[in-house]
Scaffold this active site. Structure first.
Site, PDB file in Angstrom:
ATOM      1  N   CYS A   1       1.077  -1.420   0.089  1.00  0.00           N
ATOM      2  CA  CYS A   1       0.285   0.417  -0.038  1.00  0.00           C
ATOM      3  C   CYS A   1       0.989   1.175  -0.546  1.00  0.00           C
ATOM      4  O   CYS A   1       2.124   1.262   1.328  1.00  0.00           O
ATOM      5  CB  CYS A   1      -0.735   0.022   0.770  1.00  0.00           C
ATOM      6  SG  CYS A   1      -1.701   0.895   1.661  1.00  0.00           S
TER       7      CYS A   1
ATOM      8  N   CYS B   1       0.031   3.618   3.017  1.00  0.00           N
ATOM      9  CA  CYS B   1       1.017   2.407   4.044  1.00  0.00           C
ATOM     10  C   CYS B   1       2.254   2.966   4.090  1.00  0.00           C
ATOM     11  O   CYS B   1       3.145   3.611   5.263  1.00  0.00           O
ATOM     12  CB  CYS B   1       0.693   1.278   3.872  1.00  0.00           C
ATOM     13  SG  CYS B   1      -0.716   0.978   3.744  1.00  0.00           S
TER      14      CYS B   1
ATOM     15  N   CYS C   1       4.972  21.421  -2.956  1.00  0.00           N
ATOM     16  CA  CYS C   1       4.459  19.957  -4.155  1.00  0.00           C
ATOM     17  C   CYS C   1       4.648  18.882  -4.000  1.00  0.00           C
ATOM     18  O   CYS C   1       5.387  17.933  -2.757  1.00  0.00           O
ATOM     19  CB  CYS C   1       6.003  20.113  -5.112  1.00  0.00           C
ATOM     20  SG  CYS C   1       6.799  18.646  -5.541  1.00  0.00           S
TER      21      CYS C   1
ATOM     22  N   CYS D   1       7.304  16.439  -3.744  1.00  0.00           N
ATOM     23  CA  CYS D   1       8.727  16.425  -3.402  1.00  0.00           C
ATOM     24  C   CYS D   1       8.151  15.697  -1.875  1.00  0.00           C
ATOM     25  O   CYS D   1       8.479  15.165  -1.345  1.00  0.00           O
ATOM     26  CB  CYS D   1       8.570  17.570  -3.498  1.00  0.00           C
ATOM     27  SG  CYS D   1       9.058  18.531  -5.284  1.00  0.00           S
TER      28      CYS D   1
END
Length: 366
Positions: A59, A62, A178, A181
Site C-alpha cells: 500500500c 502505508c 509540491c 516532493c
C-alpha cells in the site's frame, strides 16, 4: 576558579531533551510492535492503551505513513501506559477482518482494558498522531525533530558541495508545496541515511522555489527534479530512474562504486577488487615456498590501485601475509572472529570495516 553549578531542575530538563532527541533520532520499525493473530489480544486490551495501524506492505499510503509512525513509536517507546503497534493485514487477515478493516492504512485506538476500538480520522503525521494519543491517554509526549542526513544546499554552499571533485553528489531540486516532493521526502531521507557512512557520496537538496536563479541555471522546470553530479561530470546529468528506495540505491551503487543494500548495510561485494582475483588464485595455488613470489606480484598490483580500491588492496596483502604466517586455518578463524564482533553492539564505521575484511577473506577461502 569555581565551576558554575547547574540547578537540578535545569539538568533534569536537559537530560529529558537529550533522551527525547536520542529516541527519535534512532527511530526504526523496531519501535513499533508488530502484532500477529496469536499476540494481538495478549498485548491489546490489557493494562495499557494501544494505537494500532492495520496496513498492507504493498500500500502506497502505508509506505508514506511508515516513517511518521516509526517516529511516533520511538517517541512513545518509554511511555508505559501506551502501546504503538501495527498489524500486517496480508499476513494476518483474520485479525484485520475481526476489527472491520476494509482499507489501508486503518488506524484504531484501543482504550486500556478494551477490545472495542475507536477509528482515528486525523492527519497522518507523527505530530498529529502524538497529539491524539496524548489526548486519549493523558500523556504528554513530544515528537522531537529528527536530525537529517540530507545536506541542505543554499546559493552560498552549492558550489563547494556539489562541484567538489572528490564527491559524487545527488541533488533534489524541490518546492515545499509540491505533492510529489512531499511523497519523495521520506524516501530521500532514507537514501541519505543509507550512505551516511560513505564520505564520497552526498545526498543533497535545494529549495528551488526559494532559490529560483540557481534552479534555472541547472534547467529545472518541474518538481522534483533530480540531478547527479559525479566526480567526472560536474555539469550534472538528469536522474530519470524510479523513485523508490531500491531504485535510488541501485543507481548510487552502480554510479559510485558503493555496495550497500536499502538498509544501509554493506553487501557481500563490498571491498572486493575484481582485478586481484587472479592473483589470489595464484597465491592459493602456489606451493608454500612459492607464495612469497605470488605475494610480491600482488603487492605490485596493489601499489597501482587508486581510490577505495587502494585501501582494500592493502587488506588483500595483509590477509595473504597472515595466511603465510599462521597457515590456511587463519582465514576460517579470523572470519569467525569478525562475525562474532559484528553480532555485538559496535559503531557503523566498525561494522563496515569488519564486513569488508570478512568479504576479502572469503576470496582466500574459495
Amino acid at each position: 576558579m569555581a565551576t558554575p553549578q547547574i540547578s537540578r531542575k535545569a539538568l533534569a530538563s536537559l537530560l529529558l531533551l537529550v533522551a527525547a532527541a536520542a529516541a527519535v533520532s534512532t527511530a526504526s520499525a523496531d519501535d513499533v510492535l508488530a502484532l500477529t493473530e496469536s499476540t494481538f489480544e495478549k498485548e491489546v486490551g490489557q493494562d495499557r492503551a494501544a494505537l494500532v495501524e492495520f496496513y498492507a506492505p504493498w500500500c502506497g499510503h502505508c509506505k508514506k505513513l511508515a516513517p511518521e509512525y516509526e517516529k511516533l513509536g520511538a517517541s512513545f517507546k518509554k511511555a508505559k501506559s501506551v502501546l504503538i503497534a501495527k498489524v500486517d493485514c496480508d499476513e494476518h487477515k483474520s485479525v484485520c477482518s475481526k476489527y472491520g478493516v476494509s482499507g489501508y492504512p486503518t488506524i484504531q485506538w484501543f482504550p486500556k482494558g478494551s477490545l472495542e476500538p475507536k477509528k482515528y480520522e486525523g492527519q497522518r503525521t507523527a505530530e498529529a498522531l502524538a497529539e491524539y494519543v496524548n489526548s486519549e491517554a493523558a500523556t504528554n509526549v513530544k515528537i522531537a525533530a529528527v536530525p537529517s542526513s540530507v545536506v541542505v544546499l543554499t546559493p552560498e554552499t552549492f558550489d563547494s558541495v556539489v562541484l567538489d571533485e572528490t564527491k559524487d553528489v545527488l541533488v533534489e531540486f524541490y518546492a515545499p508545496w509540491c505533492g510529489h516532493c512531499k511523497h519523495l521526502a521520506p524516501i530521500y531521507e532514507k537514501l541519505a541515511s543509507v550512505y551516511k557512512q560513505d564520505e564520497g557520496v552526498v545526498i543533497a537538496n535545494l529549495d528551488a522555489d526559494k532559490h529560483t536563479a540557481l534552479a534555472e541555471k541547472y534547467g529545472v522546470s518541474g518538481f522534483p527534479t533530480l540531478k547527479f553530479f559525479p566526480k567526472g561530470n560536474k555539469a550534472g546529468e538528469d536522474y530519470d530512474g524510479g523513485r523508490e528506495l531500491d531504485d535510488f540505491v541501485k543507481f548510487i551503487n552502480e554510479k559510485c562504486g558503493t555496495s550497500r543494500d536499502s538498509k544501509g548495510q554493506l553487501t557481500s561485494e563490498a571491498g572486493i577488487v575484481e582485478s586481484l582475483a587472479p592473483l589470489v588464485k595464484e597465491f592459493l595455488g602456489a606451493a608454500n615456498d612459492k607464495r612469497k613470489e605470488a605475494l610480491s606480484k600482488m603487492e605490485e598490483d596493489v601499489a597501482k590501485l587508486t581510490g577505495p580500491a587502494a585501501k582494500y588492496g592493502k587488506i588483500y596483502v595483509n590477509s595473504a601475509k597472515k595466511i603465510m604466517e599462521k597457515g590456511s586455518e587463519y582465514t576460517k578463524k579470523e572470519s569467525e572472529r569478525l562475525q562474532r564482533m559484528l553480532e555485538k553492539s559496535i559503531s557503523p564505521s566498525k561494522a563496515d570495516e569488519f564486513v569488508i575484511k570478512k568479504n576479502i577473506l572469503s576470496t582466500f577461502s574459495s
